[in-house]
Design a protein around this motif. Structure first.
Motif, PDB file in Angstrom:
ATOM      1  N   PRO A  55       2.336  -5.131  22.964  1.00  0.00           N
ATOM      2  CA  PRO A  55       0.918  -4.179  23.133  1.00  0.00           C
ATOM      3  C   PRO A  55      -0.146  -5.285  22.875  1.00  0.00           C
ATOM      4  N   CYS A  56      -0.053  -6.330  21.891  1.00  0.00           N
ATOM      5  CA  CYS A  56      -1.038  -7.116  21.461  1.00  0.00           C
ATOM      6  C   CYS A  56      -1.473  -7.901  22.568  1.00  0.00           C
ATOM      7  N   VAL A  57      -0.701  -8.383  23.380  1.00  0.00           N
ATOM      8  CA  VAL A  57      -0.853  -9.142  24.829  1.00  0.00           C
ATOM      9  C   VAL A  57      -1.617  -8.255  25.601  1.00  0.00           C
ATOM     10  N   GLN A  58      -0.839  -6.901  26.025  1.00  0.00           N
ATOM     11  CA  GLN A  58      -1.453  -6.216  26.958  1.00  0.00           C
ATOM     12  C   GLN A  58      -2.885  -5.624  26.673  1.00  0.00           C
ATOM     13  N   GLN A  59      -3.202  -5.692  25.558  1.00  0.00           N
ATOM     14  CA  GLN A  59      -4.614  -5.381  24.724  1.00  0.00           C
ATOM     15  C   GLN A  59      -5.677  -6.419  25.195  1.00  0.00           C
ATOM     16  N   ALA A  60      -5.059  -7.786  24.990  1.00  0.00           N
ATOM     17  CA  ALA A  60      -6.078  -8.879  25.306  1.00  0.00           C
ATOM     18  C   ALA A  60      -6.109  -9.079  26.928  1.00  0.00           C
ATOM     19  N   VAL A  61      -5.169  -8.599  27.763  1.00  0.00           N
ATOM     20  CA  VAL A  61      -5.356  -8.761  29.190  1.00  0.00           C
ATOM     21  C   VAL A  61      -6.491  -7.592  29.555  1.00  0.00           C
ATOM     22  N   ALA A  62      -6.415  -6.516  28.812  1.00  0.00           N
ATOM     23  CA  ALA A  62      -7.483  -5.368  28.935  1.00  0.00           C
ATOM     24  C   ALA A  62      -8.860  -5.686  28.696  1.00  0.00           C
ATOM     25  N   ARG A  63      -8.938  -6.798  27.564  1.00  0.00           N
ATOM     26  CA  ARG A  63     -10.095  -6.963  27.158  1.00  0.00           C
ATOM     27  C   ARG A  63     -10.636  -8.241  28.126  1.00  0.00           C
ATOM     28  N   GLY A  64      -9.992  -8.689  28.851  1.00  0.00           N
ATOM     29  CA  GLY A  64     -10.344  -9.930  29.749  1.00  0.00           C
ATOM     30  C   GLY A  64      -9.817 -11.162  29.206  1.00  0.00           C
ATOM     31  N   GLU A  65      -9.179 -11.344  27.946  1.00  0.00           N
ATOM     32  CA  GLU A  65      -9.040 -12.529  27.476  1.00  0.00           C
ATOM     33  C   GLU A  65      -7.797 -13.345  27.991  1.00  0.00           C
ATOM     34  N   LEU A  66      -6.970 -12.573  29.027  1.00  0.00           N
ATOM     35  CA  LEU A  66      -5.792 -13.209  29.722  1.00  0.00           C
ATOM     36  C   LEU A  66      -5.920 -12.748  30.995  1.00  0.00           C
TER      37      LEU A  66
ATOM     38  N   ARG B  83       3.274  -4.475  14.077  1.00  0.00           N
ATOM     39  CA  ARG B  83       2.493  -5.467  14.416  1.00  0.00           C
ATOM     40  C   ARG B  83       1.029  -5.326  13.669  1.00  0.00           C
ATOM     41  N   THR B  84       0.394  -6.635  13.757  1.00  0.00           N
ATOM     42  CA  THR B  84      -0.974  -6.281  13.504  1.00  0.00           C
ATOM     43  C   THR B  84      -2.135  -6.484  14.556  1.00  0.00           C
ATOM     44  N   GLU B  85      -3.176  -5.503  14.795  1.00  0.00           N
ATOM     45  CA  GLU B  85      -4.021  -5.484  15.623  1.00  0.00           C
ATOM     46  C   GLU B  85      -5.255  -5.905  15.162  1.00  0.00           C
ATOM     47  N   THR B  86      -5.933  -7.016  15.455  1.00  0.00           N
ATOM     48  CA  THR B  86      -7.065  -7.371  14.920  1.00  0.00           C
ATOM     49  C   THR B  86      -8.414  -7.346  15.939  1.00  0.00           C
ATOM     50  N   GLY B  87      -7.885  -7.252  17.173  1.00  0.00           N
ATOM     51  CA  GLY B  87      -8.956  -7.303  18.252  1.00  0.00           C
ATOM     52  C   GLY B  87      -9.022  -8.736  18.847  1.00  0.00           C
ATOM     53  N   SER B  88      -8.418  -9.565  18.301  1.00  0.00           N
ATOM     54  CA  SER B  88      -8.413 -10.891  18.988  1.00  0.00           C
ATOM     55  C   SER B  88      -6.880 -11.232  19.085  1.00  0.00           C
ATOM     56  N   LEU B  89      -6.635 -12.080  20.554  1.00  0.00           N
ATOM     57  CA  LEU B  89      -5.382 -12.462  20.942  1.00  0.00           C
ATOM     58  C   LEU B  89      -5.045 -13.442  19.763  1.00  0.00           C
ATOM     59  N   LEU B  90      -5.612 -14.532  19.591  1.00  0.00           N
ATOM     60  CA  LEU B  90      -5.308 -15.297  18.541  1.00  0.00           C
ATOM     61  C   LEU B  90      -4.915 -15.071  17.180  1.00  0.00           C
ATOM     62  N   ASP B  91      -5.701 -14.024  16.748  1.00  0.00           N
ATOM     63  CA  ASP B  91      -5.386 -13.622  15.412  1.00  0.00           C
ATOM     64  C   ASP B  91      -4.170 -12.700  15.405  1.00  0.00           C
ATOM     65  N   ASP B  92      -4.017 -12.016  16.488  1.00  0.00           N
ATOM     66  CA  ASP B  92      -2.830 -11.113  16.575  1.00  0.00           C
ATOM     67  C   ASP B  92      -1.441 -11.878  16.632  1.00  0.00           C
ATOM     68  N   LEU B  93      -1.577 -13.004  17.398  1.00  0.00           N
ATOM     69  CA  LEU B  93      -0.443 -14.204  17.604  1.00  0.00           C
ATOM     70  C   LEU B  93      -0.014 -14.676  16.323  1.00  0.00           C
TER      71      LEU B  93
ATOM     72  N   ALA C 220       3.253 -14.866  14.115  1.00  0.00           N
ATOM     73  CA  ALA C 220       3.792 -16.191  13.769  1.00  0.00           C
ATOM     74  C   ALA C 220       4.048 -16.329  12.259  1.00  0.00           C
ATOM     75  N   ARG C 221       3.195 -15.684  11.584  1.00  0.00           N
ATOM     76  CA  ARG C 221       3.227 -15.896   9.928  1.00  0.00           C
ATOM     77  C   ARG C 221       4.323 -14.928   9.456  1.00  0.00           C
ATOM     78  N   LEU C 222       4.477 -13.685  10.065  1.00  0.00           N
ATOM     79  CA  LEU C 222       5.349 -12.807   9.683  1.00  0.00           C
ATOM     80  C   LEU C 222       6.869 -13.529   9.982  1.00  0.00           C
ATOM     81  N   VAL C 223       7.034 -13.975  11.343  1.00  0.00           N
ATOM     82  CA  VAL C 223       8.283 -14.901  11.407  1.00  0.00           C
ATOM     83  C   VAL C 223       8.568 -16.001  10.492  1.00  0.00           C
ATOM     84  N   GLN C 224       7.536 -16.687  10.108  1.00  0.00           N
ATOM     85  CA  GLN C 224       7.533 -17.967   9.139  1.00  0.00           C
ATOM     86  C   GLN C 224       7.885 -17.331   7.892  1.00  0.00           C
ATOM     87  N   ARG C 225       7.289 -16.241   7.351  1.00  0.00           N
ATOM     88  CA  ARG C 225       7.783 -15.547   6.138  1.00  0.00           C
ATOM     89  C   ARG C 225       8.990 -15.233   6.116  1.00  0.00           C
TER      90      ARG C 225
END
Length: 205
Positions: free
Chosen positions: A141-152, A81-91, A95-100
Motif C-alpha cells: 500500500p505504500c507504493v499504491q499511495q505513492a501512485v495515487a499522489r502522482g509520485e509514480l 508498515r510505516t506510512e510517512t507520506g513520502s515514497l522514499l521515506d516509506d521504502l 529497508a531498515r526493518l529488513v536490515q535490523r
C-alpha cells in the motif's frame, strides 16, 4: 478449535493453548538459530518449551509442520508498515526493518536456517514463500499511495517495488561478509524508488 483435514501445525489454537504454541515456537526458533534445520528435533523442542512431547507431536506432527507454523507466527509478529507520506521515506523504513531483522543475532541465524531448509524441503519452501508474500502485501500500500499522489507511474507494480527494496539486502546477507548497515538499507530503498519513478516496475502486458 480443530478442523478436519487440516495439516499438522496449521490449526490456530486459542485460549490457554496459545501459551503452549508461543512456548513451542519460541523453543523451535531458538533451536534452529543454534543448530539449523538439520538438528531440529521435536523431542528437544518439547524439552526446551517444557511441554509434553505428545502435545508437540500431536499438534505439529513433524519438524516441517513446526517450521511452517513458526514462519506463520513470524509473519504475524512482524512490525506493521510505516506510512510517512513520502515514497522514499516509506521504502527506507521497510529497508531498515529488513536490515535490523537480518543483523539481529537470533533472527539472522534463524532466517539463514529457514532459507537453507527451504532449498531441500518443499513444505518449508511453501511456508517461506507465504511468509514473504505476507510481508510484501503489508508494504505494497505504500507504493499504491505513492501512485495515487502522482509520485509514480499509474501502471507501477507495487509488489515488484517492495521486492526490489529487500532483495539486495538478502543477497548481501546470504552471499557476503560485508557489513549490512543502515546506509546499505537506505541505498537499496533509494535505488528501488529511482527505478520505480523511471517506470522500471511498470506492469507488462
Amino acid at each position: 478449535m480443530e478442523y478436519e483435514g487440516a495439516d499438522p501445525g496449521t490449526v490456530r489454537p486459542g485460549g490457554r493453548t496459545a501459551r503452549v504454541r508461543a512456548a513451542v515456537l519460541r523453543a523451535a526458533g531458538d533451536a534452529m538459530a543454534e543448530g539449523g534445520f538439520a538438528h531440529l528435533d521435536l523431542a528437544d523442542v518439547a524439552r526446551r518449551a517444557e511441554v509434553g512431547r505428545t502435545t508437540v507431536y500431536r499438534r505439529w506432527g513433524s519438524v516441517t509442520g513446526l517450521v511452517a507454523d513458526l514462519l506463520t507466527d513470524m509473519a504475524e509478529q512482524s512490525l506493521p508498515r510505516t506510512e510517512t507520506g513520502s515514497l522514499l521515506d516509506d521504502l527506507k523504513a521497510n529497508a531498515r526493518l529488513v536490515q535490523r531483522t537480518l543483523t539481529d543475532p537470533r533472527q539472522g541465524a534463524l532466517f539463514k536456517a529457514v532459507i537453507a531448509a527451504a532449498t531441500c524441503d518443499t513444505r518449508t519452501a511453501q511456508a517461506l514463500h507465504r511468509f514473504y508474500e505476507t510481508r510484501v502485501e503489508e508494504w505494497a500500500p505504500c507504493v499504491q499511495q505513492a501512485v495515487a499522489r502522482g509520485e509514480l507511474p499509474e501502471d507501477t507494480d507495487p509488489h515488484e517495488v517492495i521486492r526490489a527494496v529487500s532483495a539486495p539486502l538478502y543477497y548481501r546477507f546470504l552471499t557476503t561478509d560485508d557489513r549490512l548497515d543502515e546506509a546499505t538499507a537506505d541505498r537499496s530503498a533509494e535505488a528501488a524508488a529511482a527505478a520505480a519513478r523511471a517506470g522500471v516496475y511498470a506492469r507488462r502486458t
